[in-house]
Design a protein around this motif. Structure first.
Motif, PDB file in Angstrom:
ATOM      1  N   GLY A  73     119.590 -24.288  63.587  1.00 58.62           N
ATOM      2  CA  GLY A  73     118.287 -24.069  62.980  1.00 58.62           C
ATOM      3  C   GLY A  73     117.744 -22.680  63.260  1.00 58.62           C
ATOM      4  N   GLU A  74     117.907 -22.184  64.493  1.00 57.43           N
ATOM      5  CA  GLU A  74     117.435 -20.849  64.840  1.00 57.43           C
ATOM      6  C   GLU A  74     118.166 -19.774  64.042  1.00 57.43           C
ATOM      7  OE1 GLU A  74     117.837 -20.443  69.022  1.00 57.43           O
ATOM      8  OE2 GLU A  74     116.267 -21.900  69.506  1.00 57.43           O
ATOM      9  N   ALA A  75     119.459 -19.963  63.853  1.00 58.67           N
ATOM     10  CA  ALA A  75     120.226 -18.994  63.069  1.00 58.67           C
ATOM     11  C   ALA A  75     119.761 -18.976  61.617  1.00 58.67           C
ATOM     12  CB  ALA A  75     121.718 -19.327  63.144  1.00 58.67           C
ATOM     13  N   LEU A  76     119.494 -20.160  61.065  1.00 56.69           N
ATOM     14  CA  LEU A  76     119.028 -20.241  59.682  1.00 56.69           C
ATOM     15  C   LEU A  76     117.655 -19.608  59.525  1.00 56.69           C
ATOM     16  CD1 LEU A  76     119.436 -21.267  56.811  1.00 56.69           C
ATOM     17  CD2 LEU A  76     118.475 -23.470  57.528  1.00 56.69           C
ATOM     18  N   VAL A  77     116.761 -19.865  60.498  1.00 57.49           N
ATOM     19  CA  VAL A  77     115.422 -19.268  60.451  1.00 57.49           C
ATOM     20  C   VAL A  77     115.500 -17.751  60.502  1.00 57.49           C
ATOM     21  CG1 VAL A  77     113.281 -18.976  61.743  1.00 57.49           C
ATOM     22  CG2 VAL A  77     114.198 -21.275  61.362  1.00 57.49           C
ATOM     23  N   ALA A  78     116.347 -17.222  61.400  1.00 58.15           N
ATOM     24  CA  ALA A  78     116.480 -15.773  61.524  1.00 58.15           C
ATOM     25  C   ALA A  78     116.994 -15.151  60.231  1.00 58.15           C
ATOM     26  CB  ALA A  78     117.410 -15.432  62.686  1.00 58.15           C
ATOM     27  N   ALA A  79     117.992 -15.802  59.608  1.00 54.78           N
ATOM     28  CA  ALA A  79     118.548 -15.273  58.366  1.00 54.78           C
ATOM     29  C   ALA A  79     117.516 -15.325  57.238  1.00 54.78           C
ATOM     30  CB  ALA A  79     119.793 -16.066  57.977  1.00 54.78           C
ATOM     31  N   ALA A  80     116.769 -16.438  57.165  1.00 51.89           N
ATOM     32  CA  ALA A  80     115.782 -16.580  56.102  1.00 51.89           C
ATOM     33  C   ALA A  80     114.647 -15.581  56.266  1.00 51.89           C
ATOM     34  CB  ALA A  80     115.240 -18.006  56.095  1.00 51.89           C
ATOM     35  N   ARG A  81     114.177 -15.384  57.479  1.00 54.48           N
ATOM     36  CA  ARG A  81     113.102 -14.419  57.705  1.00 54.48           C
ATOM     37  C   ARG A  81     113.566 -12.999  57.411  1.00 54.48           C
ATOM     38  NH1 ARG A  81     110.540 -17.037  63.313  1.00 54.48           N
ATOM     39  NH2 ARG A  81     109.064 -18.459  62.238  1.00 54.48           N
ATOM     40  N   SER A  82     114.811 -12.696  57.747  1.00 55.29           N
ATOM     41  CA  SER A  82     115.351 -11.371  57.449  1.00 55.29           C
ATOM     42  C   SER A  82     115.432 -11.151  55.940  1.00 55.29           C
ATOM     43  CB  SER A  82     116.731 -11.218  58.082  1.00 55.29           C
ATOM     44  OG  SER A  82     117.302  -9.962  57.759  1.00 55.29           O
ATOM     45  N   ALA A  83     115.871 -12.190  55.210  1.00 51.95           N
ATOM     46  CA  ALA A  83     115.967 -12.077  53.756  1.00 51.95           C
ATOM     47  C   ALA A  83     114.586 -11.901  53.119  1.00 51.95           C
ATOM     48  CB  ALA A  83     116.655 -13.320  53.187  1.00 51.95           C
ATOM     49  N   PHE A  84     113.600 -12.639  53.619  1.00 47.95           N
ATOM     50  CA  PHE A  84     112.244 -12.504  53.099  1.00 47.95           C
ATOM     51  C   PHE A  84     111.710 -11.097  53.356  1.00 47.95           C
ATOM     52  CE2 PHE A  84     107.654 -12.574  53.580  1.00 47.95           C
ATOM     53  CZ  PHE A  84     107.243 -13.265  52.450  1.00 47.95           C
ATOM     54  N   THR A  85     111.953 -10.566  54.539  1.00 49.39           N
ATOM     55  CA  THR A  85     111.486  -9.223  54.881  1.00 49.39           C
ATOM     56  C   THR A  85     112.142  -8.175  54.001  1.00 49.39           C
ATOM     57  OG1 THR A  85     111.150  -9.943  57.169  1.00 49.39           O
ATOM     58  CG2 THR A  85     111.188  -7.573  56.763  1.00 49.39           C
ATOM     59  N   ASP A  86     113.422  -8.380  53.664  1.00 50.02           N
ATOM     60  CA  ASP A  86     114.082  -7.471  52.721  1.00 50.02           C
ATOM     61  C   ASP A  86     113.343  -7.459  51.384  1.00 50.02           C
ATOM     62  OD1 ASP A  86     115.995  -6.882  54.617  1.00 50.02           O
ATOM     63  OD2 ASP A  86     117.504  -8.269  53.811  1.00 50.02           O
ATOM     64  N   GLY A  87     112.928  -8.644  50.940  1.00 51.09           N
ATOM     65  CA  GLY A  87     112.162  -8.719  49.696  1.00 51.09           C
ATOM     66  C   GLY A  87     110.841  -7.981  49.792  1.00 51.09           C
ATOM     67  N   LEU A  88     110.165  -8.107  50.933  1.00 52.92           N
ATOM     68  CA  LEU A  88     108.919  -7.369  51.157  1.00 52.92           C
ATOM     69  C   LEU A  88     109.168  -5.868  51.113  1.00 52.92           C
ATOM     70  CD1 LEU A  88     105.927  -7.089  52.080  1.00 52.92           C
ATOM     71  CD2 LEU A  88     106.758  -7.313  54.433  1.00 52.92           C
ATOM     72  N   ASN A  89     110.242  -5.415  51.736  1.00 54.67           N
ATOM     73  CA  ASN A  89     110.565  -3.987  51.756  1.00 54.67           C
ATOM     74  C   ASN A  89     110.774  -3.446  50.335  1.00 54.67           C
ATOM     75  OD1 ASN A  89     112.676  -4.455  54.683  1.00 54.67           O
ATOM     76  ND2 ASN A  89     110.479  -4.070  54.573  1.00 54.67           N
ATOM     77  N   VAL A  90     111.544  -4.177  49.544  1.00 52.23           N
ATOM     78  CA  VAL A  90     111.821  -3.721  48.180  1.00 52.23           C
ATOM     79  C   VAL A  90     110.552  -3.731  47.330  1.00 52.23           C
ATOM     80  CG1 VAL A  90     113.093  -4.233  46.060  1.00 52.23           C
ATOM     81  CG2 VAL A  90     114.234  -4.450  48.274  1.00 52.23           C
ATOM     82  N   ALA A  91     109.772  -4.810  47.426  1.00 56.96           N
ATOM     83  CA  ALA A  91     108.530  -4.901  46.657  1.00 56.96           C
ATOM     84  C   ALA A  91     107.558  -3.787  47.047  1.00 56.96           C
ATOM     85  CB  ALA A  91     107.884  -6.265  46.867  1.00 56.96           C
ATOM     86  N   SER A  92     107.517  -3.440  48.328  1.00 55.50           N
ATOM     87  CA  SER A  92     106.633  -2.359  48.779  1.00 55.50           C
ATOM     88  C   SER A  92     107.083  -1.018  48.218  1.00 55.50           C
ATOM     89  CB  SER A  92     106.611  -2.312  50.306  1.00 55.50           C
ATOM     90  OG  SER A  92     106.109  -3.508  50.853  1.00 55.50           O
ATOM     91  N   GLY A  93     108.391  -0.809  48.111  1.00 56.10           N
ATOM     92  CA  GLY A  93     108.889   0.418  47.505  1.00 56.10           C
ATOM     93  C   GLY A  93     108.480   0.528  46.045  1.00 56.10           C
ATOM     94  N   VAL A  94     108.579  -0.585  45.311  1.00 56.44           N
ATOM     95  CA  VAL A  94     108.132  -0.596  43.914  1.00 56.44           C
ATOM     96  C   VAL A  94     106.636  -0.329  43.831  1.00 56.44           C
ATOM     97  CG1 VAL A  94     107.925  -2.010  41.840  1.00 56.44           C
ATOM     98  CG2 VAL A  94     110.001  -2.150  43.231  1.00 56.44           C
ATOM     99  N   ALA A  95     105.860  -0.930  44.743  1.00 55.07           N
ATOM    100  CA  ALA A  95     104.410  -0.717  44.763  1.00 55.07           C
ATOM    101  C   ALA A  95     104.076   0.751  45.026  1.00 55.07           C
ATOM    102  CB  ALA A  95     103.766  -1.611  45.818  1.00 55.07           C
ATOM    103  N   ALA A  96     104.821   1.397  45.895  1.00 58.74           N
ATOM    104  CA  ALA A  96     104.591   2.811  46.179  1.00 58.74           C
ATOM    105  C   ALA A  96     104.791   3.660  44.925  1.00 58.74           C
ATOM    106  CB  ALA A  96     105.527   3.283  47.296  1.00 58.74           C
ATOM    107  N   VAL A  97     105.831   3.353  44.157  1.00 61.96           N
ATOM    108  CA  VAL A  97     106.087   4.094  42.924  1.00 61.96           C
ATOM    109  C   VAL A  97     104.955   3.882  41.911  1.00 61.96           C
ATOM    110  CG1 VAL A  97     107.636   4.312  40.948  1.00 61.96           C
ATOM    111  CG2 VAL A  97     108.585   4.053  43.246  1.00 61.96           C
ATOM    112  N   LEU A  98     104.536   2.626  41.733  1.00 58.03           N
ATOM    113  CA  LEU A  98     103.452   2.326  40.794  1.00 58.03           C
ATOM    114  C   LEU A  98     102.164   3.055  41.175  1.00 58.03           C
ATOM    115  CD1 LEU A  98     103.964  -1.526  40.325  1.00 58.03           C
ATOM    116  CD2 LEU A  98     104.501   0.272  38.682  1.00 58.03           C
ATOM    117  N   THR A  99     101.851   3.084  42.468  1.00 59.46           N
ATOM    118  CA  THR A  99     100.617   3.726  42.919  1.00 59.46           C
ATOM    119  C   THR A  99     100.699   5.238  42.798  1.00 59.46           C
ATOM    120  OG1 THR A  99     100.356   1.891  44.488  1.00 59.46           O
ATOM    121  CG2 THR A  99      98.935   3.783  44.799  1.00 59.46           C
ATOM    122  N   ALA A 100     101.892   5.796  43.007  1.00 63.02           N
ATOM    123  CA  ALA A 100     102.072   7.236  42.809  1.00 63.02           C
ATOM    124  C   ALA A 100     101.850   7.608  41.350  1.00 63.02           C
ATOM    125  CB  ALA A 100     103.473   7.653  43.259  1.00 63.02           C
ATOM    126  N   VAL A 101     102.335   6.777  40.432  1.00 66.16           N
ATOM    127  CA  VAL A 101     102.082   7.006  39.009  1.00 66.16           C
ATOM    128  C   VAL A 101     100.586   6.924  38.719  1.00 66.16           C
ATOM    129  CG1 VAL A 101     102.495   6.126  36.682  1.00 66.16           C
ATOM    130  CG2 VAL A 101     104.374   6.195  38.338  1.00 66.16           C
TER     131      VAL A 101
END
Length: 508
Positions: free
Chosen positions: A448-476
């Motif tokens: 369970g701990e391994a699954l939680v760690a993997a899932a949280r890491s995957a979610f954080t990757d999504g946050l990172n990518v979405a934040s990069g897109v948000a930075a581009v939109l705001t720069a425009v």
């Protein structure tokens, strides 16, 4: 210049009655962000249902604003305000006690209809109640700041309620506010109906909705599943219907929406800047609040308290920005705030799933106050750029851009985060982080701990990518501000703006 009578105590009390639902309606767009994990655990919605629970309210609100604003002009703005308050209150009760995801989505949709009736009525009634230029500018500034307050305190209110009650309590918070509006508005807010108003063009109403909804659906499908026949067909259908809508408005003597307003560079530029900024913030805000609970493990109340400093900074900057814009061109004030937001989004791209909370909060504390100048100044720019007789239409379009921006942000950036999450997880995993955490609870500790760690890491990757897109939109958005709005003088010198408005409209 004709002197207008100054508003008295009754009008200022009436303004308070109009500001309360304005705060509430934007609070309702964010209050469920913290409640999302609780709804997911209780109702067990699919990933698509979870997104619709959050964004159907804003979509319905944005899709009906122009129509409701026109109805208010035809039959009375206060009548429409009272109808919207009643509909919102009743639907809030239905949503709070919804036994399933589909019924919750339906109730949230009705809440959006009620909100669509209330929002344009509040701003147009303010324009009518405050005829003195300085008083009207102050009142509209307070209206714009109330939106900032609603967006900012939504998660905190949700956190306080979720700490002691179930998730439905966050939805019931709006019931007493709308009850107060129903009681106080008839006594303090004068009725207004536009003189020589014609009938409502039902075909235009249907075309406006038929334009928006397919485009929104197509964007969601494109972000979720990639390029497909369905997503492209939906977007193309919306654009075709939008063309028909525009052509019909140009032929009508009393159009549902005077599309000639968009020929004004200040009008369209201010809307574009705010729309891009709202898209960026709406999506990242949802992922940010989920990170606080599902990755950092904070309680709803703890999450709300961590958001509070950024909320206070947002309100302070929103209040201070109009004073700065009286001396500095609004374009530069808005662009400076947007650049600050870009820096905050860039910080969020570096957040990790382990010990990432300090960096997450740092980025949010930078980006959140940065959007305040846009929120505080664009409403005034849009209203000032339109002729006085079209201020009601301008207010509806302004609010549509605000609501649609946040909703599109939830749909687009939220779906991008989901796509990245799914790509990083093994086939057969739960569609959401909340679902994966629930699965992990039934597994042996190590697994369970391994699954939680993997899932949280995957979610954080999504946050990172979405934040990069948000930075581009705001720069425009910052680039649009300095290019399209640079000729707008400081708000203490409105004459050039009026000249530009007449020149732009006469060129159509």
């Amino acid at each position: 210049m004709t002197a207008h009578p100054r508003a008295g105590a009754r009008e200022w009390l009436g303004l308070t009655v109009l500001l309360l639902p304005t705060v509430l309606l934007f609070l309702a767009m964010t209050v469920l962000f913290l409640a999302t994990p609780h709804i997911a655990a209780d109702l067990q919605p699919s990933g698509a249902q979870l997104l619709w629970i959050n964004d159907i309210y804003g979509f319905m609100m944005a899709g009906l604003l122009v129509a409701m604003g026109t109805v208010g002009d035809r039959i009375g703005r206060r009548k429409v305000l009272l109808f919207g308050a009643a509909a919102f209150g009743v639907a809030s009760v239905a949503a709070a006690f919804a036994p399933g995801a589909d019924l919750l989505i339906a109730a949230r949709a009705v809440m959006g209809v009620g909100a669509a009736a209330v929002m344009p009525s509040t701003l147009s009634l303010i324009s009518n109640m405050f005829r003195d230029d300085r008083q009207r500018a102050s009142a509209i500034g307070m209206w714009a700041a109330s939106i900032s307050v609603g967006v900012a305190v939504g998660p905190l209110v949700g956190g306080l309620l979720l700490e002691s009650f179930w998730w439905g309590a966050a939805l019931l918070a709006g019931v007493p506010v709308m009850a107060l509006v129903l009681i106080a508005a008839p006594a303090l807010v004068p009725e207004y109906r536009a003189p020589q108003s014609g009938g409502l063009d039902v075909l235009s109403v249907l075309l406006s909705m038929a334009t928006l909804l397919p485009i929104v659906y197509g964007v969601k499908e494109l972000a979720k599943s990639g390029l497909s026949v369905l997503s492209v067909a939906a977007i193309v259908a919306g654009l075709v219907l939008g063309t028909l809508f525009v052509r019909r408005q140009l032929r009508l003597e009393q159009p549902l929406l005077d599309v000639r307003l968009f020929a004004n560079r200040t009008f369209s530029g201010a809307l574009g800047v705010f729309l891009l900024s709202a898209i960026a913030l709406g999506g990242v805000y949802l992922l940010f609040t989920q990170y606080l609970q599902l990755v950092a493990g904070l309680s709803p109340l703890e999450s709300g308290l961590w958001i509070l400093p950024a909320a206070l900074m947002l309100v302070a900057v929103s209040t201070f920005s109009p004073a700065v814009a009286r001396r500095v061109r609004p374009a530069y004030v808005v662009a400076a705030g947007s650049v600050l937001s870009v820096a905050g989004y860039v910080v969020l791209t570096q957040v990790g799933s382990v010990s990432g909370l300090p960096l997450l909060l740092t980025g949010f504390y930078i980006l959140y106050p940065g959007i305040a100048p846009t929120m505080a100044l664009t409403t005034n720019l849009v209203i000032a750029a339109a002729p006085q007789e079209k201020a009601g239409a301008a207010s509806a379009v302004n609010t549509t851009a605000s609501d649609l921006g946040v909703s599109l942000g939830i749909a687009l950036l939220g779906t991008i985060g989901t796509v990245v999450y799914r790509a990083a997880m093994p086939a057969g995993s739960a569609e959401t982080l909340a679902g994966e955490l629930a699965v992990a609870e039934g597994l042996p500790a190590a697994q369970g701990e391994a699954l939680v760690a993997a899932a949280r890491s995957a979610f954080t990757d999504g946050l990172n990518v979405a934040s990069g897109v948000a930075a581009v939109l705001t720069a425009v958005a910052a680039l649009l501000a300095v290019t399209l709005l640079r000729r707008v003088p400081p708000t203490g010198a409105p004459a050039p703006a009026a000249a530009e408005r007449e020149e732009a409209l006469s060129a159509v």
